[in-house]
Design a protein around this motif. Structure first.
Motif, mmCIF file in Angstrom:
data_model
loop_
_atom_site.group_PDB
_atom_site.id
_atom_site.type_symbol
_atom_site.label_atom_id
_atom_site.label_comp_id
_atom_site.label_asym_id
_atom_site.label_seq_id
_atom_site.Cartn_x
_atom_site.Cartn_y
_atom_site.Cartn_z
ATOM 1 N N LYS A 371 -48.498 10.589 -27.775
ATOM 2 C CA LYS A 371 -47.729 10.888 -26.571
ATOM 3 C C LYS A 371 -47.954 9.795 -25.530
ATOM 4 O O LYS A 371 -49.093 9.373 -25.325
ATOM 5 C CB LYS A 371 -48.159 12.238 -25.986
ATOM 6 N N ILE A 372 -46.874 9.377 -24.890
ATOM 7 C CA ILE A 372 -47.004 8.399 -23.798
ATOM 8 C C ILE A 372 -46.200 8.895 -22.607
ATOM 9 O O ILE A 372 -45.262 9.690 -22.769
ATOM 10 C CB ILE A 372 -46.515 6.989 -24.208
ATOM 11 N N PRO A 373 -46.572 8.524 -21.399
ATOM 12 C CA PRO A 373 -45.798 8.935 -20.215
ATOM 13 C C PRO A 373 -44.336 8.523 -20.373
ATOM 14 O O PRO A 373 -44.029 7.430 -20.855
ATOM 15 C CB PRO A 373 -46.464 8.168 -19.072
ATOM 16 N N LYS A 374 -43.430 9.398 -19.963
ATOM 17 C CA LYS A 374 -42.010 9.135 -20.166
ATOM 18 C C LYS A 374 -41.387 8.397 -18.991
ATOM 19 O O LYS A 374 -40.517 7.555 -19.171
ATOM 20 C CB LYS A 374 -41.259 10.455 -20.389
ATOM 21 N N HIS A 375 -41.844 8.711 -17.774
ATOM 22 C CA HIS A 375 -41.208 8.157 -16.588
ATOM 23 C C HIS A 375 -42.195 7.326 -15.775
ATOM 24 O O HIS A 375 -43.361 7.677 -15.645
ATOM 25 C CB HIS A 375 -40.656 9.281 -15.695
ATOM 26 N N ALA A 376 -41.688 6.251 -15.231
ATOM 27 C CA ALA A 376 -42.476 5.431 -14.310
ATOM 28 C C ALA A 376 -41.530 4.847 -13.265
ATOM 29 O O ALA A 376 -40.421 4.418 -13.591
ATOM 30 C CB ALA A 376 -43.210 4.317 -15.043
ATOM 31 N N LEU A 377 -41.971 4.847 -12.030
ATOM 32 C CA LEU A 377 -41.173 4.240 -10.968
ATOM 33 C C LEU A 377 -41.494 2.756 -10.824
ATOM 34 O O LEU A 377 -40.624 1.942 -10.554
ATOM 35 C CB LEU A 377 -41.443 4.969 -9.645
ATOM 36 N N PHE A 378 -42.793 2.430 -11.045
ATOM 37 C CA PHE A 378 -43.231 1.037 -10.898
ATOM 38 C C PHE A 378 -43.834 0.519 -12.190
ATOM 39 O O PHE A 378 -44.465 1.266 -12.943
ATOM 40 C CB PHE A 378 -44.247 0.896 -9.763
ATOM 41 N N SER A 379 -43.649 -0.762 -12.417
ATOM 42 C CA SER A 379 -44.156 -1.426 -13.613
ATOM 43 C C SER A 379 -44.631 -2.818 -13.212
ATOM 44 O O SER A 379 -44.916 -3.080 -12.047
ATOM 45 C CB SER A 379 -43.038 -1.498 -14.660
ATOM 46 N N TYR A 380 -44.720 -3.692 -14.185
ATOM 47 C CA TYR A 380 -45.026 -5.100 -13.900
ATOM 48 C C TYR A 380 -44.267 -5.965 -14.882
ATOM 49 O O TYR A 380 -43.723 -5.469 -15.877
ATOM 50 C CB TYR A 380 -46.523 -5.375 -13.938
ATOM 51 N N SER A 425 -43.465 -4.776 -10.084
ATOM 52 C CA SER A 425 -42.004 -4.606 -10.117
ATOM 53 C C SER A 425 -41.663 -3.131 -10.258
ATOM 54 O O SER A 425 -42.537 -2.288 -10.481
ATOM 55 C CB SER A 425 -41.397 -5.387 -11.282
ATOM 56 N N VAL A 426 -40.366 -2.824 -10.148
ATOM 57 C CA VAL A 426 -39.905 -1.479 -10.480
ATOM 58 C C VAL A 426 -39.916 -1.337 -12.001
ATOM 59 O O VAL A 426 -39.994 -2.335 -12.734
ATOM 60 C CB VAL A 426 -38.495 -1.219 -9.916
ATOM 61 N N SER A 427 -39.818 -0.121 -12.483
ATOM 62 C CA SER A 427 -39.841 0.094 -13.929
ATOM 63 C C SER A 427 -38.554 -0.405 -14.563
ATOM 64 O O SER A 427 -37.552 -0.653 -13.881
ATOM 65 C CB SER A 427 -40.021 1.589 -14.226
ATOM 66 N N ASP A 428 -38.589 -0.563 -15.859
ATOM 67 C CA ASP A 428 -37.413 -1.097 -16.544
ATOM 68 C C ASP A 428 -36.210 -0.177 -16.432
ATOM 69 O O ASP A 428 -35.075 -0.631 -16.300
ATOM 70 C CB ASP A 428 -37.743 -1.398 -18.007
#
Length: 559
Positions: A371-380, A425-428
């Motif tokens: 299982k991995i987190p489904k949603h992200a607002l910020f990334s790199y 950055s923002v997420s993809d």
């Protein structure tokens, strides 16, 4: 007749002494505006008198003994002792001021503006969650928010590189001054072999030492050295922070060498920063606490990371330079984006107000499903630095590169230690389109869509993070940044204060030195009159004796 010749000889010595005095005075006047020039005076004394055999000794005229420069070596030593601190804090005051300009506070492009605009966009969307324009506004404000940190970190890195090249230039300047001083030492030695004093050459040397003492702390002095034949020579020596730099005509040079990836002092350092070494291979201690001068200011600002320990190459390390320089502020920006992104992503990935997370399945190469987190607002970003990486590339991994999975929940976590301000950055998914922004906690368990797009509970939870005073030790996000700005402001004011103090000290010493060595036009004009009158008087004596000589020979001889 012998008496007449004797008196003419006396007058001749006076004539030559006055002539030489006029030459010295003329030289002083012409060099009144020459930097580093020390005024010169003609030393003279009465010639050895002739015995009078009971009738009183008879003077034989005047001897000029030397042309002496007026210089107080004690004031030179005081100046050389104070200039390093001036040079160090001059650099720190300038560079801290430059760093302040990076953050743009207060201004329309500073942190406060982009931070408030970001949360204002969240608030606006929460009022009409399904409106496309407000979704796009939030997307754009999110990108602007991340770009603020990208730009700040990138500019700091550029300034670090600038300081790196400036450090190289300082090393080259030190080497040039060392070469110049050793050459002057040789010229002075040769010029003074016959007992003269090389006034102009000594002025040139001390001017070089003046500049050298501002670049780095030195101990410069002239010492007596006994030669094998028993004769004592004066030899000029300079030590740089306790290490020999100049010894007579021998000069020790420095060099710079670029660090490799494994030689970095701080994780935040730019590639290829220089280390300073002695050309003879011995180490130069850049982190020596006794080092000062412009070179020290550059090293502290380029390499200073504060006192926080860090992990590099798998080992816990303490920073070698603890001044709060550029790496310190890059690290603070990294800390902010890591903590802020985690806090916002944890809220953004919630399945409900109870804090439950939304997960999706990821099949590994060996067929294992995690299982991995489904949603992200910020990334790199990685690679080209433009496109955000997907969540699966942000997962926490072990030293072998395998994804770390919680043995109880079977879920993986995002590794926020990889996130830096430069790559923030923002997420993809958000980057691809504003309509992908989640607005509520509800979601379809299959495709993750919002069954109730008009709901705004997730946006309200995200907006509440603006005042989350538990996000950082310093308080809410704005408190963290304000604390950093305050530290920077204090450092800038402290450096400016020390620079001003040292400037006042060195100015006072310089004025004392000038009061001794500087050419005074009024005094020199008086000397012109004095030597001119002395010259005319000596010439008058010669004329008078010439008349006496003529009368004695041509008139008395006819009797």
């Amino acid at each position: 007749m012998g008496s007449a010749f004797f008196e003419m000889n006396i007058a001749t010595t006076g004539l030559f002494a006055a002539q030489r005095g006029l030459a010295v005075t003329s030289n002083n006047i012409n060099n009144a505006a020459t930097k580093g020039y020390s005024r010169q005076v003609l030393d003279q004394r009465a010639s050895s008198a002739m015995p009078g055999y009971g009738r009183g000794m008879i003077g034989t005229g005047v001897d000029t003994t030397q042309v002496r420069r007026v210089r107080d070596s004690y004031l030179d030593q005081k100046m050389w002792g104070q200039k390093p601190a001036l040079g160090e804090y001059k650099i720190k005051a300038e560079q801290n001021s430059i760093i302040e300009s990076v953050f743009g506070e207060p201004s329309d492009t500073g942190f406060t503006k982009v931070f408030d605009d970001f949360f204002t966009a969240i608030d606006n969307l929460s009022k009409l969650p399904s409106e496309g324009e407000r979704q796009e506004a939030l997307r754009q404000m999110s990108i602007s928010f991340t770009k603020y940190y990208n730009s700040a970190a990138q500019k700091l890195t550029e300034y670090q590189r600038d300081l790196n090249f400036e450090m190289k230039a300082k090393v080259e300047e030190i080497n040039n001054l060392v070469t110049r001083i050793t050459s002057l030492n040789d010229q002075i030695y040769r010029a003074e072999l016959n007992g003269d004093i090389a006034n102009t050459l000594r002025d040139d040397r001390e001017l070089c030492v003046d500049r050298l003492s501002q670049i780095v702390n030195i101990d410069a002095k002239e010492v007596d050295v006994t030669r094998p034949d028993g004769k004592v020579d004066k030899q000029f020596q300079i030590k740089l922070n306790g290490q020999v730099l100049v010894d007579g005509t021998y000069g020790r040079l420095l060099k710079v060498s670029a660090r490799t990836e494994g030689q970095k002092k701080n994780p935040e350092d730019a590639d290829g920063l220089y280390d300073i070494k002695w050309e003879d291979g011995l180490p130069f201690y850049m982190d020596d606490k006794d080092l000062s001068g412009e070179l020290k200011g550059i090293i502290d600002m380029r390499d200073g990371r504060g006192s926080s320990s860090f992990t590099m190459n798998g080992e816990q390390q303490d920073p070698s330079i603890t001044y709060k320089g550029i790496p310190y502020y890059i690290n603070k920006l990294d800390q902010f984006v890591q903590t802020f992104a985690k806090s916002m992503n944890d809220v953004y990935n919630q399945a409900g107000t109870d804090g439950g997370q939304v997960y999706t399945d990821l099949t590994l190469d060996d067929g294992t499903i995690i299982k991995i987190p489904k949603h992200a607002l910020f990334s790199y970003t990685e690679g080209n630095g433009k496109t955000p990486v997907s969540i699966e590339n942000m997962l926490l991994k072990d030293a072998k590169g395998d994804i770390i999975v919680d043995p109880v929940t079977g879920a993986a976590q995002i590794d926020y230690s990889k996130m830096t301000a430069k790559q923030f950055s923002v997420s993809d998914t958000v980057y691809e389109g504003a309509s992908n922004i989640r607005t509520n906690f509800e979601h379809d368990p299959v495709d993750g869509s919002n069954p109730n797009p008009s709901s705004n509970d997730l946006l309200l939870a995200l907006g509440a993070q603006k005042n989350n005073n538990k996000m950082f030790k310093d308080g809410d996000p704005k408190d963290f940044m304000i604390s950093m700005f305050s530290e920077l402001g204090i450092n800038a004011k402290e450096a400016a204060m020390y620079q001003k103090t040292q400037k006042n000290v060195t100015t006072t010493i310089e004025n004392q030195r000038l009061s001794v060595s500087q050419v005074d036009p009024n005094e020199e004009f008086i000397n012109l009159v004095k030597y001119n009158q002395a010259y005319q008087a000596a010439a008058k004596v010669l004329t008078t004796m010439d008349g006496i000589y003529e009368t004695t020979i041509f008139k008395l001889g006819n009797w």
